[in-house]
Design a protein around this motif. Structure first.
Motif, PDB file in Angstrom:
ATOM      1  N   GLU A  79       0.838  -1.197   0.000  1.00 42.73           N
ATOM      2  CA  GLU A  79       0.000   0.000   0.000  1.00 42.73           C
ATOM      3  C   GLU A  79       0.879   1.255   0.000  1.00 42.73           C
ATOM      4  O   GLU A  79       1.741   1.395   0.856  1.00 42.73           O
ATOM      5  CB  GLU A  79      -0.900   0.007   1.240  1.00 42.73           C
ATOM      6  CG  GLU A  79      -1.952  -1.089   1.262  1.00 42.73           C
ATOM      7  CD  GLU A  79      -3.026  -0.890   0.207  1.00 42.73           C
ATOM      8  OE1 GLU A  79      -3.149   0.265  -0.285  1.00 42.73           O
ATOM      9  OE2 GLU A  79      -3.713  -1.858  -0.134  1.00 42.73           O
ATOM     10  N   PRO A  80       0.638   2.136  -0.987  1.00 43.00           N
ATOM     11  CA  PRO A  80      -0.239   1.987  -2.147  1.00 43.00           C
ATOM     12  C   PRO A  80       0.498   1.273  -3.279  1.00 43.00           C
ATOM     13  O   PRO A  80       1.708   1.178  -3.264  1.00 43.00           O
ATOM     14  CB  PRO A  80      -0.549   3.438  -2.506  1.00 43.00           C
ATOM     15  CG  PRO A  80       0.714   4.165  -2.146  1.00 43.00           C
ATOM     16  CD  PRO A  80       1.239   3.496  -0.909  1.00 43.00           C
ATOM     17  N   LEU A  81      -0.299   0.823  -4.254  1.00 37.96           N
ATOM     18  CA  LEU A  81       0.290   0.166  -5.414  1.00 37.96           C
ATOM     19  C   LEU A  81       0.747   1.159  -6.468  1.00 37.96           C
ATOM     20  O   LEU A  81       1.483   0.798  -7.391  1.00 37.96           O
ATOM     21  CB  LEU A  81      -0.710  -0.811  -6.036  1.00 37.96           C
ATOM     22  CG  LEU A  81      -1.027  -2.070  -5.227  1.00 37.96           C
ATOM     23  CD1 LEU A  81      -2.140  -2.859  -5.889  1.00 37.96           C
ATOM     24  CD2 LEU A  81       0.223  -2.930  -5.062  1.00 37.96           C
ATOM     25  N   SER A  82       0.310   2.412  -6.350  1.00 33.65           N
ATOM     26  CA  SER A  82       0.714   3.432  -7.319  1.00 33.65           C
ATOM     27  C   SER A  82       0.675   4.792  -6.637  1.00 33.65           C
ATOM     28  O   SER A  82       0.062   4.982  -5.591  1.00 33.65           O
ATOM     29  CB  SER A  82      -0.207   3.429  -8.544  1.00 33.65           C
ATOM     30  OG  SER A  82      -1.538   3.752  -8.170  1.00 33.65           O
ATOM     31  N   ARG A 115      10.894   3.303  -0.126  1.00 34.26           N
ATOM     32  CA  ARG A 115      10.632   4.534  -0.886  1.00 34.26           C
ATOM     33  C   ARG A 115      11.191   4.386  -2.297  1.00 34.26           C
ATOM     34  O   ARG A 115      12.368   4.052  -2.503  1.00 34.26           O
ATOM     35  CB  ARG A 115      11.271   5.738  -0.206  1.00 34.26           C
ATOM     36  CG  ARG A 115      11.291   6.999  -1.073  1.00 34.26           C
ATOM     37  CD  ARG A 115      11.674   8.224  -0.304  1.00 34.26           C
ATOM     38  NE  ARG A 115      10.560   8.667   0.533  1.00 34.26           N
ATOM     39  CZ  ARG A 115      10.521   9.862   1.143  1.00 34.26           C
ATOM     40  NH1 ARG A 115      11.526  10.711   1.008  1.00 34.26           N
ATOM     41  NH2 ARG A 115       9.490  10.183   1.885  1.00 34.26           N
ATOM     42  N   TYR A 116      10.330   4.674  -3.264  1.00 30.58           N
ATOM     43  CA  TYR A 116      10.725   4.715  -4.670  1.00 30.58           C
ATOM     44  C   TYR A 116      10.975   6.182  -5.030  1.00 30.58           C
ATOM     45  O   TYR A 116      10.043   7.004  -5.051  1.00 30.58           O
ATOM     46  CB  TYR A 116       9.640   4.117  -5.555  1.00 30.58           C
ATOM     47  CG  TYR A 116       9.455   2.615  -5.375  1.00 30.58           C
ATOM     48  CD1 TYR A 116      10.211   1.714  -6.102  1.00 30.58           C
ATOM     49  CD2 TYR A 116       8.523   2.123  -4.468  1.00 30.58           C
ATOM     50  CE1 TYR A 116      10.060   0.346  -5.941  1.00 30.58           C
ATOM     51  CE2 TYR A 116       8.357   0.749  -4.298  1.00 30.58           C
ATOM     52  CZ  TYR A 116       9.128  -0.129  -5.030  1.00 30.58           C
ATOM     53  OH  TYR A 116       8.964  -1.483  -4.865  1.00 30.58           O
ATOM     54  N   LEU A 146       7.618   7.866  -3.760  1.00 31.03           N
ATOM     55  CA  LEU A 146       6.477   7.094  -3.269  1.00 31.03           C
ATOM     56  C   LEU A 146       6.917   6.156  -2.150  1.00 31.03           C
ATOM     57  O   LEU A 146       7.817   5.328  -2.347  1.00 31.03           O
ATOM     58  CB  LEU A 146       5.866   6.294  -4.414  1.00 31.03           C
ATOM     59  CG  LEU A 146       4.653   5.420  -4.067  1.00 31.03           C
ATOM     60  CD1 LEU A 146       3.473   6.275  -3.629  1.00 31.03           C
ATOM     61  CD2 LEU A 146       4.269   4.535  -5.249  1.00 31.03           C
ATOM     62  N   ASP A 147       6.303   6.264  -0.989  1.00 26.96           N
ATOM     63  CA  ASP A 147       6.552   5.364   0.135  1.00 26.96           C
ATOM     64  C   ASP A 147       5.504   4.258   0.138  1.00 26.96           C
ATOM     65  O   ASP A 147       4.301   4.536   0.197  1.00 26.96           O
ATOM     66  CB  ASP A 147       6.499   6.126   1.453  1.00 26.96           C
ATOM     67  CG  ASP A 147       7.667   7.085   1.617  1.00 26.96           C
ATOM     68  OD1 ASP A 147       8.786   6.693   1.250  1.00 26.96           O
ATOM     69  OD2 ASP A 147       7.451   8.225   2.079  1.00 26.96           O
TER      70      ASP A 147
END
Length: 425
Positions: free
Chosen positions: A275-278, A320-321, A283-284
């Motif tokens: 969570e989340p997938l997107s 993180r992304y 994004l974490d």
């Protein structure tokens, strides 16, 4: 005259007494001088039987050392035993490869698996030790699955004819409480099949034999499922494997008076939530393991792979992304039965825009949204006290300079923002 005659008579009597005494002494001493050697002779003759008995005791039957080699042939699946003299008295602790004799008379069994060291006293054979030349599990396989053939006739030699022929010692029947079946954790293969592995513990110091029957069988159903009938000394695990139907957990191996079976075996299944997938970079994402199939004896172990060349361990992790893109995240879990992988796709969107100066109007820039993720709301901040809700606004600054322009977007893919420095001239 009369008195002188009396003295002469007395003197004669005394002389006669002395002669008589000397004669008696001579008679008595002469036999004694011959009797002592006789007594000594008797003493010698009395010790002779004792000496003979001692000699007879020391001349006990001699003990001969022998070696019995288990030869086998993988191609023909056969094995045989050969006996050899062991003049050096070699044992398991002093054995070297150079002590291995050559196969007899051109036999096809050219590989040696095991050497038993024996002593032969002319009537009784005694095993003094064993040297295993290959893995003991393989020896068990040879004895259980290969065909025993008689050794070829030995060529007569002087050494062989001097030593009594020793016949191989047959495996004995196990005694109560000395042979037990064992099983390691069965594996549910997930295709309706359970793989169960069995072994045994033989507490005898020699191999034992127990044919398929009322003390060595499987139930219910087929009694012979490939279990051994010859058991080597020691603890042997994973000797043979049986494939059972997933609902066949009542099938068990009965050996002597002990029973072991597969029991209930849950399948190993990998699963997790993310969570989340997107969303927009950075994004974490929170990952939570939901895999099943581990037990206390054989717990699950797992690894996270986030698809961006980074990994992690643990049941629950965050990652993180930093950059936009599509990432294949996965959870790899395993037990002694094998590993299973579950995967999910993580999509990271980007907030971005272009700024193009308009030459026809001083200090004016056209901002064009280039964000991915299909945003539906835009919020611009031009860093001069003014803002805009348009998707692609045109803005005019009052004076030239450098400005940090920010854009925040939101929509079905979440929200994100970026700041870009532009020069206004």
């Amino acid at each position: 005259m009369g008195e002188s005659s009396s003295y002469r008579v007395a003197a004669v009597a005394i002389i006669l007494c002395l002669v008589t005494a000397g004669f008696i002494t001579l008679i008595t001493n002469t036999p004694q001088s011959h009797e002592e050697p006789i007594k000594q002779s008797k003493a010698v003759s009395q010790t002779t039987p004792s000496s003979l008995n001692q000699t007879q005791t020391n001349q006990s039957p001699s003990v001969t050392s022998r070696m019995r080699v288990l030869w086998y042939n993988d191609v023909g699946k056969t094995y045989t035993f050969h006996d050899y003299n062991n003049p050096k008295g070699t044992g398991p602790d002093t054995w070297t490869d150079s002590d291995l004799p050559r196969p007899e008379n051109g036999t096809s069994q050219s590989k040696a698996a095991m050497v038993r060291f024996l002593e032969w006293d002319g009537s009784i054979e005694k095993m003094t030790g064993t040297k295993y030349l290959i893995d003991q599990e393989m020896i068990t396989t040879i004895l259980n699955n290969y065909t025993l053939i008689a050794p070829p006739p030995a060529k007569p030699t002087q050494e062989v004819t001097q030593t009594p022929s020793i016949q191989p010692t047959p495996d004995i029947t196990p005694a109560p409480g000395m042979l037990f079946p064992t099983s390691i954790r069965p594996c549910n293969l997930g295709n309706g099949t359970i793989r169960a592995s069995f072994g045994y513990i033989n507490r005898h110091n020699t191999p034992v034999t127990l044919p398929i029957g009322d003390r060595n069988y499987f139930s219910p159903g087929v009694q012979d499922r490939g279990q051994p009938t010859s058991f080597q000394p020691g603890n042997h695990q994973d000797v043979f494997t049986v494939l059972l139907p997933e609902n066949g957990t009542s099938i068990a191996w009965h050996l002597m008076n002990t029973t072991v079976g597969a029991g209930q075996v849950p399948p190993v299944q990998a699963g997790f939530t993310a969570e989340p997938l997107s969303g927009y970079a950075p994004l974490d994402v929170r990952f939570m393991d939901q895999s099943t199939g581990g037990t206390t004896e054989d717990p699950l172990t797992g690894t996270w792979n986030f698809g961006d060349k980074t990994t992690a361990s643990g049941v629950s992790v965050s990652h993180r992304y930093e950059l936009p893109g599509t990432y294949e995240s996965s959870r790899d879990v395993s037990t002694s039965c094998g590993d299973v992988i579950a995967a999910k796709t993580i999509t990271v969107y980007e907030v971005t825009f272009t700024a193009e100066p308009l030459t026809e109007k001083q200090y004016t820039v056209k901002c064009t949204d280039k964000s991915t993720g299909e945003p539906t709301v835009w919020a611009w901040d031009f860093n001069d006290g003014f803002s805009s809700w348009e998707q692609n606004p045109i803005h005019t600054w009052k004076s030239p300079g450098t400005y940090d322009v920010g854009l925040k977007v939101s929509g079905k893919s979440g929200s994100g923002m970026t700041v870009r420095r532009i020069t206004v001239q």
